[in-house]
Design an enzyme around this catalytic site. Structure first.
Site, short mmCIF file in Angstrom:
data_model
loop_
_atom_site.label_atom_id
_atom_site.label_comp_id
_atom_site.label_asym_id
_atom_site.label_seq_id
_atom_site.Cartn_x
_atom_site.Cartn_y
_atom_site.Cartn_z
N LYS A 155 0.86 -1.19 0.00
CA LYS A 155 0.00 0.00 0.00
C LYS A 155 0.89 1.23 0.00
O LYS A 155 1.84 1.31 0.78
CB LYS A 155 -0.87 -0.04 1.26
CG LYS A 155 -1.76 1.15 1.43
CD LYS A 155 -2.73 0.88 2.54
CE LYS A 155 -2.39 1.69 3.78
NZ LYS A 155 -3.43 1.55 4.81
N LYS A 157 1.06 5.43 0.18
CA LYS A 157 0.35 6.67 0.50
C LYS A 157 0.46 7.62 -0.71
O LYS A 157 1.54 7.76 -1.28
CB LYS A 157 0.98 7.34 1.72
CG LYS A 157 0.89 6.51 3.00
CD LYS A 157 -0.50 6.54 3.60
CE LYS A 157 -0.52 5.78 4.93
NZ LYS A 157 -1.85 5.80 5.56
N ASP A 182 -3.41 4.72 -0.71
CA ASP A 182 -4.14 5.30 0.43
C ASP A 182 -3.97 6.81 0.41
O ASP A 182 -2.86 7.32 0.56
CB ASP A 182 -3.60 4.72 1.75
CG ASP A 182 -4.39 5.20 2.96
OD1 ASP A 182 -5.40 5.93 2.76
OD2 ASP A 182 -4.03 4.85 4.09
N ASN A 184 -5.74 8.96 2.44
CA ASN A 184 -6.05 9.58 3.74
C ASN A 184 -6.90 10.85 3.58
O ASN A 184 -6.68 11.85 4.28
CB ASN A 184 -4.77 9.89 4.52
CG ASN A 184 -4.10 8.64 5.07
OD1 ASN A 184 -3.01 8.28 4.64
ND2 ASN A 184 -4.76 7.94 5.97
N GLU A 207 -7.87 3.89 -1.25
CA GLU A 207 -8.40 3.99 0.11
C GLU A 207 -8.64 5.46 0.47
O GLU A 207 -7.76 6.30 0.28
CB GLU A 207 -7.34 3.37 1.03
CG GLU A 207 -7.72 3.18 2.46
CD GLU A 207 -6.52 2.56 3.21
OE1 GLU A 207 -5.70 1.86 2.59
OE2 GLU A 207 -6.42 2.81 4.41
N ASP A 232 -11.85 3.86 4.97
CA ASP A 232 -11.10 3.58 6.19
C ASP A 232 -11.54 4.55 7.29
O ASP A 232 -12.36 4.21 8.14
CB ASP A 232 -9.59 3.69 5.88
CG ASP A 232 -8.72 3.61 7.11
OD1 ASP A 232 -9.24 3.30 8.20
OD2 ASP A 232 -7.50 3.89 7.01
N LYS A 256 -10.68 -0.73 11.43
CA LYS A 256 -9.70 -0.63 12.50
C LYS A 256 -10.47 -0.81 13.81
O LYS A 256 -11.30 0.05 14.16
CB LYS A 256 -9.03 0.75 12.48
CG LYS A 256 -8.09 0.92 11.29
CD LYS A 256 -7.52 2.29 11.24
CE LYS A 256 -6.44 2.36 10.16
NZ LYS A 256 -6.31 3.72 9.59
MG MG Z 1 -5.91 4.37 5.59
#
Ligand code: MG
Length: 368
Positions: A155, A157, A182, A184, A207, A232, A256
């Site tokens: 993964k 970022k 990802d 964010n 993500e 997420d 999570k």
């Molecule tokens: Mg994440």
């Protein structure tokens, strides 16, 4: 970092690890707020709620002996959930409290969480995570090392300006890699054209492209691009998951446990995703080996269809009470000893403790 230690009447101990970070930059919760809400609201309510062995609501086992009945963690977890429901939000603090009580229950029963969840596998596949890099070349080198270590999923970022070039280079270098991005929450709905340009890269998913609150925006993005959208940060409860699924805001979910309020809540998210046929994987915060063991056990459930962020190893320069196991060949072992995870190193816990508060049965601090 906030840790909880519960001591039962018979001296059995359990530990809980709170995932809240030092600053409210990832979530509203942060360590100082978790400390306060645990000390002033959650723990006093738990202490005043009566015998943990007799959960309100019953139905969890024979009266008087539910700790030993069936899955020994479910009744205590249900008790904590009922007490915690009086407080709004603060899922990470609630998850830590649940973990400590469940850990004690499991130690008393001599059972592992994995055993109680019916996890038969001895190991679970983990993916690797790579941060924003300085150069594309350095990123490719870093990922090459992870592939050599045995990770099948990596993964990366991403953010506006660091997306197509690094991901394109990785896809060219590693055609068969499960490659995942990802964001964010770094993009906005107007960026959908940028995200569409990633469609040819056969990403496992992208993500959290948009901020956590924007489920409608995620539904629009999910309908406009080929890459599956994964949520997420948006998944903070079963209710939010239901909203996301009803809107078509994601095809993949990352849960999570700390962010949904604990092990029991994560198990409910797992069931819902499984019913809905949605791919699921287990994420993690900057956690040590205790929480990471719980995450790994959960990730052994059949609805976790993609590798999770479960790789461990030392995380803090100053040390940590439980070091999470590192992946071997891309797989992490499932904790099989009593408790949620291995018992913490008391010497390390003592050395790292900056502030300690003991709460007694009256709910009032006995020593601070
Ligand atoms: Mg994440």
């Amino acid at each position: 970092m906030v840790w909880l230690r519960v001591v039962m009447d018979d001296g059995i101990e359990g530990f809980g690890e709170c995932a809240a970070l030092a600053e409210p930059t990832y979530s509203e919760e942060y360590a100082a707020s978790s400390w306060l809400v645990l000390q002033q609201h959650l723990v006093p309510r738990l202490l005043q709620s009566g015998d943990l062995g007799e959960p309100p609501g019953a139905g969890d086992g024979p009266a008087g002996a539910p700790w030993q009945a069936g899955a020994p963690w479910q009744a205590p977890a249900a008790h904590v959930a009922k007490v915690s429901a009086e407080v709004r939000g603060h899922n990470m603090a609630k998850a830590a409290l649940e973990m400590a009580v469940v850990d004690a229950a499991l130690r008393r029963a001599g059972r592992s969480l994995a055993d109680c969840l019916g996890i038969a596998v001895s190991r679970v596949e983990a993916g690797a995570v790579v941060g924003i890099g300085d150069t594309v070349e350095a990123l490719v080198d870093e990922v090459a090392e992870l592939v050599v270590r045995g990770f099948r999923r990596v993964k990366v970022k991403i953010r506006p300006g660091w997306d197509l070039a690094p991901l394109g280079a990785l896809r060219r270098s590693f055609p068969g890699l499960l490659l995942q991005a990802d964001a964010n929450g770094a993009y906005r709905p107007d960026d959908v054209e940028v995200l569409r340009r990633l469609d040819d890269l056969r990403l496992t998913c992208i993500e959290q492209p948009l901020p956590p609150d924007d489920l409608v925006g995620h539904a629009q993005v999910a309908g406009a691009i080929v890459t599956p959208v994964c949520l997420d940060e948006s998944i903070t409860s079963l209710g939010r998951l239901d909203e996301a699924l009803a809107l078509g805001a994601c095809q993949v979910v990352c849960v999570k446990p700390a962010c949904v309020g604990g092990i029991a809540a994560a198990q409910q998210v797992h069931e819902r995703c499984r019913q809905a046929g949605v791919d699921l994987w287990c994420g993690g915060m900057l956690e040590t080996g205790l929480a990471r063991s719980a995450n790994t056990a959960l990730a052994g459930l059949p609805g976790f269809t993609l590798p999770g962020d479960l790789d461990g190893g030392p995380r803090f320069e100053e040390g940590e009470p439980v070091v999470a196991p590192q992946a071997i060949g891309g797989w992490v072992p499932v904790h099989r000893g009593p408790g949620v995870g291995p018992p913490p190193d008391h010497a390390v816990l003592g050395r790292l403790s900056r502030r300690v508060a003991w709460l007694g049965a009256g709910g009032l601090p006995e020593k601070t």
